[in-house]
Design an enzyme around this catalytic site. Sequence first.
Site, short mmCIF file in Angstrom:
data_model
loop_
_atom_site.label_atom_id
_atom_site.label_comp_id
_atom_site.label_asym_id
_atom_site.label_seq_id
_atom_site.Cartn_x
_atom_site.Cartn_y
_atom_site.Cartn_z
N CYS A 1 0.84 -1.20 0.00
CA CYS A 1 0.00 0.00 0.00
C CYS A 1 0.88 1.26 0.00
O CYS A 1 1.68 1.48 0.92
CB CYS A 1 -0.89 -0.03 1.23
N CYS B 1 -10.43 -1.89 -45.05
CA CYS B 1 -10.03 -0.49 -44.81
C CYS B 1 -11.22 0.45 -44.97
O CYS B 1 -11.98 0.35 -45.93
CB CYS B 1 -8.93 -0.09 -45.79
#
Lengths: 446, 434
Positions: free
Chosen positions: B139, B347
């Site tokens: 922590c 495309c």
Amino acid sequence: MPNNERTSGLVSARLPQSDYAERFTDLHPQLDDHEAQVAADRCYFCHDAPCMTACPTSIDIPLFIRQIVTGTPAAAAKTIFDQNILGGMCARVCPTETLCEEVCVREIAEGKPVEIGRLQRFATDTLMSKQVHPYKRAATTGKTIAVVGAGPSGLAAAHRLAMLGHDVTLFDAREKLGGLNEFGIASYKSTEDFAQKEVDWLLAIGGITVEAGKALGDTLTLDSLQSDFDAVFLSIGLAGVNALRADGMDLDGVEDAVEFIARLRQSTDLSTLPVGRNVVVIGGGMTAVDAAVQAKLLGAQTVTMAYRRGKDRMGASVYEQDLATSKGVSIVYNAQPVAVLGGGACRAMTFEYTAEIDGTLQGTGEMVEIAADQVLVAIGQKLVGAPQGLTIEGGKIAVDVFGKTTMQNVWAGGDCASGGDDLTVTAVAEGRDAAMDIHAVLMGEG
Amino acid sequence: MADLTSEFCGIKSPNPFWLASAPPTDKEYNVRRAFEAGWGGVVWKTLGEEGLPVVNVNGPRYGAIYGADRRLLGLNNIELITDRPLEVNLAEMTRVKKDYPDRALIASVMVPCDEKSWKDILPRIAETGCDGFELNFGCPHGMAERGMGSAVGQVPEYIEMVTRWCKEATGLPIIVKLTPNISNILLPAEAAKRGGADAVSLINTINSISSVNLDSFCPEPMIDGKGTHGGYCGPAVKPIAMNMVAEIARNPETHGLPISGIGGVTTWRDAAEFLALGAGNVQVCTAVMTYGFKIVEEMISGLSEYLDEKGMTSVAELSGKAVPNVTDWQYLNLNHVTKAVIDQDECISCGRCYAACEDTSHQAISMTSDRVFEVMDDECVACNLCVNVCPIEGCITMKTLEPGDLDERTGKIVSKDYGNWTKHPNNPSATAAE
């Protein structure tokens, strides 16, 4: 008994009073902040974007959408107005489905383009609601320019010229400015008096003197304008309508669609407007759709659009056609008008079906009669009142790519001028570009 | 369906998906619902010393960054360990474990760095019936200022020492949770192993400021005009976490040490990737904080389907599968040549590949006036940026040149031989090829 949709003849108040406001509400309401974020997120920020190329005013669409995404809608609006000072109206009336949104790569990818028009409105409305004009005039040049016609093209030209420091006098035949924005667009595309608000906002640039109620004619001539001003820009639109050659056109209930639309736009109480029980609209363009849909919204029981050619040849886009049918308008294709029937007032109209054979439209001999106590004619407008001396080409004032006419120091743009589609956005582009050319010529750069 | 039963350093659970020690595991109510939802195990929110409970801020505890459509990509928190009394947590843990004996219940612990504190508390917690301990050495905010959490995790000697105390205090498995706020993750991992750890778990959160309020000029989350760094987690940290997991998995000193993978696990695919890189199970937090406990259903079905597709019958079979393929840059085959290929049918002509390549890379994509984009093989270095920026998955791919093919960019024929930097003629320290 009050009138209703089935009341025969041309009558007003077919609907309960409370229905009108709802029926004529905004076709596409403004996006709220969240909706705008979601819609804007979809833009891919394409390189050399196809939408930008498709826009007649070349608005940098990916940039303004990115500016919306990043929480700066006013900057987005500035990007739009830099190219198109009437970006607010164009956001409402542009046929985006055949312009920017048609070529959006997400239309190709998913059949669902980025909602460019609505995003443009989000940006422009945001800035315009602040009641500040975002441009300042350059130092005055001492040059004077007459702009004749305060429709989209004239307004765009006047604004650009004023911004560049010129003194502009803006003439219009009507008492109210705006041209087709004010008189010729369906109400549900420009609600809450937007056209007038936009004119007021635009004029806040300063340097524009308005001369309303003055048409080219006896007192206001091109000759006098040419001698009184350094340059003249003509944006007089198409004031005439094409005549329909059919029997019975003189019967009561037959009129031009543009008159019907203008009356509707200027009405302060739609329940007072008479509309037929059975309305026939002749034509296949956007004006025809605007008239047909609004006739339906006014409470006509049946509205039929009759177009002499096939669906694919129709001037109105598929989107507009779908809008019409979704509002309850029936569209009859390949039907050419033959005669209006009735005695005194019209009661029906006959059409002959057509077929296109070897490129020419021919009647098939098969006839159809459609009930009609109102006939609205929308088969196109035409140029009237063009000053003598100008070259006319294909029914329009001939101009070069800069908007120059064949006369010295006279430019023209918008629907009255040759070239380009008869769209608001095209008119704006022509007005803007002519202004830049006038500026270049007057300042000795042209 | 593949059997997802998992055994992690001797702790059994019905699947390898555990909830990490965090707000979702702070109390009985949540943990019961998590188990009902299908989670295989839970690491209870970190327990501290007996006595006056920890105090949290009463303003915002989280900050976030977003992707498109406000999808949460990274979360930053300044919440401390549990702020509920120890005895309440222990009573709840006891009840939960009794009712869910098949699920893993791990106690996360953080007490001051002295022998007595650790040796006193572990046996007491063990009475809950928990299956093991996770030592919170990770922590990074608040508790670290008091000499706990990452303050311990950043000093390998302390890790080793505390781990040893804990092993002496209990027979239950000890998992050491590591902080990523350190320059070399191997040092704390090796220390944990030396101390006798049964496993490591990583990563804990990363020191971070998630945003700055540009009106008040204060980091967010903002508490009365001030902010402090928090711990960063969520999808954005996954690449960092996976690298650290892989480093420990392939390090000879720590190879074989069980690893519980933590850091941005959001879908079954993320979990599978951690497993392949050497994790024995995974722990999840941000994803449930974003979407709720239900996501475990997708994780279970997804991982099962994947294992079935691959013909694997257990999670253990997947674990570590990719570790042999994690190597140093110097061993990459420099004779391997690829070229980008744009599938013209896929495309949509957005041109992003062009902008990326033209403006920032190798000018290897051409554009025609009608927006056809094509790769120029004589310029393409196969950097993959076009693949990464293309919005259509699968539209741009990398084609591998076969040995004997011509690389148009270098003019050289592609070699069939493996050749890496250690043998490369441009490397002054190269050892000559035999």
